[in-house]
Design an enzyme around this catalytic site. Sequence first.
Site, PDB file in Angstrom:
ATOM      1  N   ASP A  84      48.204 -53.977 -12.625  1.00 12.06           N
ATOM      2  CA  ASP A  84      49.876 -52.941 -12.380  1.00 12.06           C
ATOM      3  C   ASP A  84      48.707 -51.541 -11.781  1.00 12.06           C
ATOM      4  O   ASP A  84      48.977 -50.603 -12.510  1.00 12.06           O
ATOM      5  CB  ASP A  84      50.829 -52.868 -12.736  1.00 12.06           C
ATOM      6  CG  ASP A  84      52.173 -51.936 -11.948  1.00 12.06           C
ATOM      7  OD1 ASP A  84      51.348 -51.564 -10.294  1.00 12.06           O
ATOM      8  OD2 ASP A  84      53.071 -51.409 -12.800  1.00 12.06           O
ATOM      9  N   ALA A 103      41.963 -50.805 -19.702  1.00  9.13           N
ATOM     10  CA  ALA A 103      41.955 -52.140 -20.091  1.00  9.13           C
ATOM     11  C   ALA A 103      40.920 -52.687 -20.183  1.00  9.13           C
ATOM     12  O   ALA A 103      41.367 -53.861 -20.083  1.00  9.13           O
ATOM     13  CB  ALA A 103      43.460 -52.745 -18.404  1.00  9.13           C
TER      14      ALA A 103
END
Length: 376
Positions: free
Chosen positions: A186, A169
């Site tokens: 998250d 990410a």
Amino acid sequence: MANHEELIDKERSKSAFKYVEDVAPGLRLEMDLNTIYHTSISEFQEVQVIDSYFGRTLVTDGKTQSAAHDEFVYHETLVHPPLFWSALLSGTTQPDGTRIPGSAPKSVFIGGGGELATAREVLKHNTIERLVMVDIDPKVVEVCKKYMPQWGGEAVTNHPKMELIHGDAHKYLMETEEKFDVIIMDISDPIEAGPGIALYTQEFYQRTSEVLSKPNGVFVTQAGSADFVPHPHAFPENDDDDNKESSCFSAILNTLATVFDHSIPYSVPVPSFGEDWGFVMAFNGHAKEARMLADLACEVIDDLIEERIEAVPGVPDHDYRSKGVTLLTGNEKGSDALKHYDGQTHRGLFSLSKSLRIAMKSDKRIMTVDNPVFMY
């Protein structure tokens, strides 16, 4: 002669199998371990699915990630406040000061979220046109789809608005030219040996501010332990403290405040974590908007829920039934499609205890690549 299952039951009756998890220095959760559905070691972490006091539970590297008993509390709290705030930021302000929501959010990025429940909650918003989720560990996604379909499963990964990428990410956001209305992190806690520490730094947060849409872009991250009455271990004693294994809630808040105009903390009790859990939302804009977020009238949130929320078809609900929690069939709309979050709940999220606010105010740490802060 007893059969195999009877012999197993006989042996189990002699002693109890236990699940034990360290929550803080000197504090452990211990409960009966009913079943181990899965255990493996991926390229990045140990992955387990068990059944315990809190029902079916995902555990990575010995830490509970979410449990059937209360996963909806964590995921609804993480997702819906920032998405609704993006809607209001994209709207217009009336002469009396009330806000009319705009068409946002349309595009959302999730970093992490391997259980798929964060994506499940995002996809409940009928304004969403594109959802990109980047999780580094395909093993977690695979295991959750097989053993935890109630978190989202195939209904989420096959959703036409969903793009699932197995990758880094951090790397994705550093390289992308796309803009997102909301960025949701998250990810695993910032532990020293964990894969997620680079996603909690000032340098990374600066990049997320550049990727967000303007003026309605909102960033949110899970932020670890947020004890109602903080224990002494949670905060460094002095400036010479090496910052190892403490609470990161205030450090994340401080770091985001160096990048965004507003950095807003909020929290919710998560029983399966053994403590209250913190989140930090960040965005740019006029100073009065920061106060408006916490003070939104219940009716504003409830109206947004009725107008915009629809359950994701095909997601089976948990067999485990927490008291007071309704069953979802996948056809619900409005408040019937949520188990925890509503207007009244929203106001409570932003009411941190006096002792926690004082402790956080005294913490001046900033998280950078060269000076990370690690959680216990």
